[in-house]
Design a protein around this motif. Sequence first.
Motif, mmCIF file in Angstrom:
data_model
loop_
_atom_site.group_PDB
_atom_site.id
_atom_site.type_symbol
_atom_site.label_atom_id
_atom_site.label_comp_id
_atom_site.label_asym_id
_atom_site.label_seq_id
_atom_site.Cartn_x
_atom_site.Cartn_y
_atom_site.Cartn_z
ATOM 1 N N PRO A 179 -5.425 -1.634 7.759
ATOM 2 C CA PRO A 179 -4.145 -2.475 8.072
ATOM 3 C C PRO A 179 -4.471 -3.517 9.330
ATOM 4 O O PRO A 179 -3.676 -4.454 9.058
ATOM 5 N N PHE A 235 0.806 -1.281 -0.006
ATOM 6 C CA PHE A 235 -0.072 0.019 0.018
ATOM 7 C C PHE A 235 0.951 1.410 -0.028
ATOM 8 O O PHE A 235 0.601 2.172 -0.867
ATOM 9 N N GLU A 290 -5.616 5.861 -2.088
ATOM 10 C CA GLU A 290 -6.387 5.047 -1.121
ATOM 11 C C GLU A 290 -8.025 5.098 -1.774
ATOM 12 O O GLU A 290 -8.510 5.866 -1.624
ATOM 13 N N THR A 302 0.887 3.664 -3.089
ATOM 14 C CA THR A 302 0.414 5.083 -3.064
ATOM 15 C C THR A 302 1.538 6.214 -3.229
ATOM 16 O O THR A 302 1.304 7.038 -3.832
ATOM 17 N N ALA A 309 -6.048 -3.727 1.532
ATOM 18 C CA ALA A 309 -5.617 -2.415 1.180
ATOM 19 C C ALA A 309 -6.283 -2.465 -0.351
ATOM 20 O O ALA A 309 -5.967 -3.270 -1.250
ATOM 21 N N TYR A 333 -8.341 1.230 3.277
ATOM 22 C CA TYR A 333 -7.106 0.694 3.947
ATOM 23 C C TYR A 333 -7.477 0.451 5.353
ATOM 24 O O TYR A 333 -8.089 1.140 6.377
#
Length: 126
Positions: free
Chosen positions: A33, A17, A28, A21, A38, A31
């Motif tokens: 985590p 991710f 995004e 990005t 992601a 997202y």
Amino acid sequence: MKIKMTSVLVPDPIKAFKYYTEVLGFQELMYMPEHKLAIVVSPEDPNGTSLLLEPQGDGFAKEYKEIIREKKLPYLVLDAPDVQAKYEEFLTKGVEFLAPPKTDDWGTAAIFDDQQGNYLQIHQDK
């Protein structure tokens, strides 16, 4: 019917991710985590096809990736209106390419390493 989402297998969705990005310029979409979830989209088409950075695990997916990587085949092809400009931009961000862009009957393309065990290709139609 249109493609809504596709995935790219990665060893670590959190690291992927960040790379997708911060280096490649995706934005995004979702997202989480804590769930290793992601999903990114193109800033040029935020309502278009999304890309799930999917955990690959240690099974057949890892073997599949190793085989296509050994053959230097791209796992995913990304459209770029100006491959040369994108190539030069990515070089300044430390992206590693297999070779400079090449033009043939199909257009201009260059393959790079996504730092997640995949080769991706940027492609511009002729």
